[in-house]
Structure formats: structure tokens, C-alpha cells
Scaffold this motif. Structure first.
Motif, short mmCIF file in Angstrom:
data_model
loop_
_atom_site.label_atom_id
_atom_site.label_comp_id
_atom_site.label_asym_id
_atom_site.label_seq_id
_atom_site.Cartn_x
_atom_site.Cartn_y
_atom_site.Cartn_z
N HIS A 409 -25.02 70.96 9.22
CA HIS A 409 -25.20 69.52 9.39
C HIS A 409 -24.04 68.72 8.82
CE1 HIS A 409 -29.33 71.03 9.88
NE2 HIS A 409 -29.45 70.04 10.72
N GLY A 410 -22.97 69.37 8.45
CA GLY A 410 -21.79 68.66 7.99
C GLY A 410 -21.72 68.56 6.49
N LEU A 411 -20.58 68.10 6.00
CA LEU A 411 -20.30 68.03 4.57
C LEU A 411 -20.00 66.58 4.21
CD1 LEU A 411 -18.10 71.22 4.65
CD2 LEU A 411 -20.35 71.05 3.57
N ASN A 412 -20.73 66.05 3.25
CA ASN A 412 -20.70 64.62 3.00
C ASN A 412 -20.09 64.21 1.67
OD1 ASN A 412 -22.70 65.36 1.21
ND2 ASN A 412 -24.39 64.50 2.40
N ALA A 413 -19.46 65.16 0.97
CA ALA A 413 -18.92 64.85 -0.35
C ALA A 413 -17.73 65.74 -0.66
CB ALA A 413 -20.00 65.03 -1.43
N LEU A 414 -16.92 65.29 -1.61
CA LEU A 414 -15.89 66.12 -2.21
C LEU A 414 -16.36 66.54 -3.60
CD1 LEU A 414 -12.51 64.33 -1.42
CD2 LEU A 414 -13.27 66.53 -0.53
N ALA A 415 -16.08 67.77 -3.97
CA ALA A 415 -16.41 68.27 -5.30
C ALA A 415 -15.14 68.66 -6.04
CB ALA A 415 -17.35 69.47 -5.20
N MET A 416 -15.13 68.42 -7.34
CA MET A 416 -14.06 68.87 -8.23
C MET A 416 -14.73 69.67 -9.33
SD MET A 416 -11.37 66.53 -10.44
CE MET A 416 -10.28 67.28 -11.67
N HIS A 417 -14.49 70.98 -9.31
CA HIS A 417 -15.19 71.87 -10.24
C HIS A 417 -14.22 72.46 -11.25
CE1 HIS A 417 -18.17 74.77 -11.66
NE2 HIS A 417 -17.21 75.67 -11.61
N SER A 418 -14.62 72.47 -12.52
CA SER A 418 -13.85 73.10 -13.59
C SER A 418 -14.50 74.41 -13.97
CB SER A 418 -13.78 72.17 -14.81
OG SER A 418 -13.29 72.89 -15.94
N SER A 419 -13.75 75.51 -13.83
CA SER A 419 -14.28 76.81 -14.24
C SER A 419 -14.32 76.92 -15.77
CB SER A 419 -13.43 77.93 -13.66
OG SER A 419 -12.09 77.83 -14.11
N LYS A 420 -13.55 76.10 -16.45
CA LYS A 420 -13.50 76.14 -17.91
C LYS A 420 -14.74 75.51 -18.52
CE LYS A 420 -10.50 74.86 -21.80
NZ LYS A 420 -9.21 74.23 -22.18
N THR A 421 -15.12 74.33 -18.01
CA THR A 421 -16.29 73.62 -18.57
C THR A 421 -17.56 73.87 -17.77
OG1 THR A 421 -15.94 71.63 -17.23
CG2 THR A 421 -14.74 71.79 -19.33
N GLY A 422 -17.41 74.35 -16.52
CA GLY A 422 -18.57 74.52 -15.65
C GLY A 422 -19.05 73.22 -15.04
N LYS A 423 -18.36 72.13 -15.30
CA LYS A 423 -18.78 70.82 -14.82
C LYS A 423 -18.26 70.58 -13.41
CE LYS A 423 -18.52 65.86 -15.88
NZ LYS A 423 -17.98 64.81 -16.80
N THR A 424 -19.10 69.98 -12.56
CA THR A 424 -18.71 69.60 -11.21
C THR A 424 -18.87 68.10 -11.04
OG1 THR A 424 -19.54 71.73 -10.38
CG2 THR A 424 -19.05 70.04 -8.75
N ARG A 425 -17.81 67.46 -10.59
CA ARG A 425 -17.85 66.03 -10.30
C ARG A 425 -17.83 65.85 -8.79
NH1 ARG A 425 -12.97 63.67 -13.77
NH2 ARG A 425 -13.96 61.68 -13.22
N PHE A 426 -18.44 64.75 -8.33
CA PHE A 426 -18.57 64.53 -6.89
C PHE A 426 -18.07 63.15 -6.49
CE2 PHE A 426 -21.84 67.70 -7.82
CZ PHE A 426 -21.63 68.63 -6.81
#
Length: 528
Positions: A409-426
Motif C-alpha cells: 500500500h505504499g510507504l508514507n514516511a522516512l525513517a532515520m535509525h541509529s544502530s548505536k542508540t536503537g532510536k528511530t526518528r520519523f
């Protein structure tokens, strides 16, 4: 209004009027062909683009110029390039088709001459000897040539400023019929790592592997055999290894002769990694023989794209990929016609490859990094071949969706993921919007990893238009600038950023306007 009809390209029954364009989902609505060539200077910008962003975002889409064969698939439209040149806070646009042999033949005939995707038996007899590549998948600048790529053929070269298609064949050095759409640049050795599958012709198991140095000269050529005639769309590199990623499709000559598709999904085939030493000087692990490569299967799934890979000691590799737990290309069904599950799960994962394992040993289950549908992973490519912290990729946020619950159904966001902190921002693209593959631009040549800007195309489906969004990675959740297109363009396959310093004598994408004045003869003329 009662009796009105909404018209999309592909709708062959507008008020009872027939069209030569076939009725097809990928040619209707937001998938309608653009068929545009031209330029626009100084696009409308909301916000402010940092002047440090100086270069060109090249993207390419599958955009059939003539009505295609009604049985063809979305992968096979003509390659149409959009070049967005960023300079002094402004953006200019140029669009132009790659003038492949196929495009020129069909445009002259004003009709489709080529049949199904990579099936010459369905082409018109007069073009069966012609190159049927549409050069529509990726654009890579190497050795001062912008290469338009399609994995079923060799590259076409286009001028980085005019986008005119030229003749350039450094690949005559290698007797291969194919060239990957995903070559990898090793930033530490200035090499372009290349492979080609079906390298000796249609449905052959031959794979060629080599590198091109910064001048475009070949080195480290190897020929290997695939375990079956598999589709190999993407790969990953480490300092010493090339990892090929095989999809569970199979090609069959007899099916093609019968008028069937080049590829068919096979639920009995596993997603598979083929690990190849990049050069003869690669130090081999204990138990490996000179010239050896190893094959490591998992289970049936589709590992569409890679982010990167790295080494951990001499015997262990890590590679990160997107993963769909079914056939993500339902237009290539298995022989029994089964369609993929409508709720097919998708995620982003990290694989561990132990080079001490004998060939054909099944790899362990991967570690899930992002448990959501996501695709088109990119990293700060200054760190390609090394362990990295940040990943940028398209993602699907169900809580923001007005549609379904999976990658189809498509992709509606960009993600920025840090493998160091485990945090994902959108960054959420907005209601009724879909987002395409991002590119990352470092803030400076020596900026820390992931410090810079991300640019991506956003499709505004409700208004049938597109924007470019510019996002500062320090405040990822909202754009610092939006570049507005006055019309809709089809979704790209892939794109890349080329910094201005990488283009020699970079010229304007749009024609120069000379100031005018009244001459001594009373005539309006350009002022020299």
C-alpha cells in the motif's frame, strides 16, 4: 456531477472512447506516464535551502513513451531522467528520456515493437536483434560519465548537464551482456564494484564480477556460476568481499518460447547469499581454496535492497537488507499462478554470515532492526564497506495510514535509525502522500557520520503533484525546505546525489537568457 467520469491514462472507456493505452494499474492514476521532456528554471521553494547544498539529484523512472505491450510489467517502461540541480538556494529541473536503441526504434514506429520484459521471443521480428534495455533503473556517475543502468543490458551514458544520450563503452573490456543496476562505490579505494548476471546470454547461470578504477579501467575480473538462473538485483561490499543477493525467481527459456514471462517466483527456492572474494589478493579464511566462492541460503522471501555490509574479523560478515516475507512482484507469479498474501509482512534485518560454514549451509535467522514495512535503505556512503550507525529508508506508518497495513500500500514516511542508540526518528510525508527513495548529503566533507541533509521525492496523491523535501538530520521530523513541482511525475526507481565538485565544468541545466537592449539601429538585440 451525475454522469461525469474520472479519466486516468489507462482508462479505455472514457465516454465510450477507446484508447491505445492498455488498462493497467501501473499506467493509471498516479502511475500514468508523464512522457515529458523539458526544463524549468528556479522551481518554487518554500523555506530555505542551505547554500552548502550544491549539486544534482538525479532520479530515473519507468515511463513508457508509446503504449506498451498489454502483457508487459511495470519494470519495463522507458527510462526518463529527472535532474534537479541545487545551486545558491535555488533548484532547476531538466527531464529527458534516455535515447536507448529500443526507445528510438519504438518512437520512430510510433508503436510498441518489444513485447514482454526480457523475452525476445515476444518482440516484433524486426527488432529481435536489437538491444531491448530501457536503461530505467539507476543513475551512477563514474569516470566522468553519468551511466543509465538496467540489469538486463549494458549501460548507456548521458551528459550530466544536457542529459543527451551518448556512446561510451568502457565495458567492452569485459565480454558480458549485462551490467548491474546496483554497482557499489568503494570510497576508500576509488573503485566501482560491478557484477552482471545472465552475463553470457538469456537464462545462463554465468555471473561476472569485476571492478572499474577511477579512470574506468577494468580490474579483478572473475566468472562464477549461480546455483540457478536467479534474479540478482542488489549486492553489498566490504573491503575484501562481494555479497550477491539472489531472489527466489527462476528464468526458463521454454516458458519464454511459449510467450510467458522471463521470471517466475518459486516458493521452493530460498533467498540466497553468494559470497565472492573481491580480488585475488583477498586473504581467504581457513578451508577456502583459491577461486572459491560460497553459497549461503536462508528461506523463501525477497530481500529487495541492501543498506551496507562490513567485516568482523577474518571470518564473519554482516549485511543489512530489507525483507518481504513473500513475492513482492506479483506480476511474476509462480507457475501455478498463486498470488502473494495481501498482508505479507515486511521488515528490515541484519544477517550474519560465517565464512567458516561450508557452501550451501543455511544461514541463521536475521536480527530484526525495524519491525515495519520499509524499503530503499541508504546510508552515509562515505562509510560504505565499514560498520555504520545511521540508516535512512522509506517506511510505512500504519497509525498514519488511511489505507492498508503492508508494503503493497505504499510507504508514507522516512525513517532515520541509529544502530548505536536503537532510536528511530520519523518524518511523516503527510496524509494522502507517499515518499520515494532518499539520498543523503553530508554537511561537509569531514562531517560526522549522518550529519547533513536528506532529500526525497514526495507524491501528493490528492492533488496529483510532487514535491522534493529537504530535511536536516539534526531535526529530522520536519523539512527545512520544500521544492514544489507544478505537475506530477511517476515514482522513481532509484536516484543518486552528485556533488557539484564531482562534475567538471558544470553548466546550467536550463538555457541561458541573455539581457536584451536597444541597439544603435533601434533593434532589440542581446547585450553581449
Amino acid at each position: 456531477m451525475e454522469g461525469s467520469a474520472k479519466h486516468d491514462v489507462g482508462n479505455d472507456n472514457l465516454h465510450g472512447l477507446a484508447s491505445k493505452w492498455p488498462l493497467a494499474f501501473d499506467l493509471a492514476g498516479s502511475g500514468a506516464s508523464c512522457r515529458l521532456e523539458g526544463e524549468i528554471g528556479d522551481l518554487v521553494v518554500f523555506g530555505e535551502i542551505p547554500k552548502e547544498i550544491s549539486g544534482t539529484f538525479y532520479r530515473i523512472m519507468t515511463d513508457p513513451f508509446v503504449p506498451p505491450h498489454p502483457g508487459n510489467v511495470p519494470l519495463d517502461g522507458d527510462g526518463n531522467i529527472s535532474a534537479f540541480r541545487f545551486h545558491d538556494g535555488r533548484v532547476d529541473l531538466k527531464m529527458r528520456y534516455v535515447e536507448t536503441e529500443r526507445y528510438l526504434l519504438e518512437r520512430k514506429a510510433n508503436k510498441a515493437l518489444f513485447g514482454l520484459y526480457r523475452n525476445p521471443f515476444t518482440h516484433h521480428p524486426c527488432v529481435r536483434a536489437a538491444v531491448d534495455s530501457t536503461a530505467n533503473t539507476n543513475l551512477v556517475l563514474w569516470a566522468d560519465h553519468l551511466l543509465a543502468l538496467k540489469e538486463g543490458g549494458l549501460p548507456y551514458a548521458v551528459d550530466p548537464d544536457t542529459l543527451e544520450t551518448g556512446v561510451y563503452d568502457p565495458f567492452g573490456q569485459v565480454k558480458s551482456k549485462t551490467f548491474t543496476a546496483h554497482p557499489k562505490v568503494d570510497p576508500f579505494t576509488d573503485e566501482l564494484v560491478v557484477f552482471g548476471y545472465e552475463a553470457k546470454g538469456l537464462a545462463t547461470k554465468d555471473i561476472v564480477v569485476y571492478a572499474l578504477d577511477k579512470n574506468g579501467m577494468k580490474k579483478d575480473e572473475q566468472w562464477i556460476q549461480a546455483p540457478w538462473v536467479a534474479a540478482i538485483h542488489d549486492c553489498a561490499i566490504t573491503p575484501n568481499w562481494l555479497i550477491l543477493v539472489l531472489w527466489p525467481f527462476e528464468a526458463d527459456i521454454e516458458r519464454m518460447r511459449r510467450g510467458g514471462q522471463h521470471w517466475a517466483w518459486d516458493y521452493d527456492l530460498p533467498a540466497t547469499f553468494v559470497v565472492v572474494p573481491r580480488r585475488k589478493s583477498t586473504k581467504l579464511p581457513d578451508g577456502w581454496k583459491e577461486g572459491e566462492y560460497r553459497v549461503y541460503p536462508w528461506r523463501n522471501c525477497m530481500l529487495i535492497h541492501t543498506a551496507g555490509a562490513w567485516e568482523d574479523g577474518e571470518n564473519k560478515l554482516y549485511i543489512e537488507t530489507s525483507r518481504v516475507h513473500d513475492n513482492a512482484f506479483p506480476f511474476f507469479p509462480p507457475e501455478d499462478g498463486r498470488m502473494p498474501a495481501p498482508d505479507a509482512k515486511a521488515d528490515f534485518v541484519r544477517w550474519e554470515l560465517d565464512l567458516n560454514m561450508p557452501s550451501n549451509t543455511r544461514v541463521s535467522d536475521p536480527r530484526v532492526i525495524l519491525d515495519m514495512p520499509c524499503e530503499f535503505p541508504r546510508i552515509d556512503e562515505r562509510f560504505l564497506t565499514k560498520a555504520y550507525e545511521y540508516i535512512f529508508l522509506d517506511a510505512f506508518m500504519p497509525d498514519k495510514s488511511d489505507g492498508g497495513k503492508n508494503i503493497f500500500h505504499g510507504l508514507n514516511a522516512l525513517a532515520m535509525h541509529s544502530s548505536k542508540t536503537g532510536k528511530t526518528r520519523f518524518f511523516y510525508a503527510g496524509d494522502g502522500s507517499l515518499i520515494q527513495e532518499p539520498v543523503f548529503i553530508p554537511r561537509s566533507k569531514d562531517a560526522p557520520e549522518g550529519d547533513g541533509w536528506v532529500i526525497a521525492m514526495v507524491e501528493r496523491r490528492d492533488v496529483n503533484r510532487n514535491d522534493l523535501v529537504v530535511i536536516d538530520t539534526r531535526e529530522f521530523e520536519k523539512p527545512i525546505a520544500i521544492v514544489q513541482l507544478p505537475f506530477h511525475v511517476k515514482s522513481q526507481v532509484h536516484g543518486n546525489w552528485v556533488d557539484a565538485v564531482c562534475l567538471k565544468d558544470q553548466k546550467s541545466l536550463v538555457r541561458e537568457v541573455k539581457p536584451m537592449g536597444i541597439s544603435g539601429k533601434g533593434v532589440l538585440e542581446p547585450i553581449i
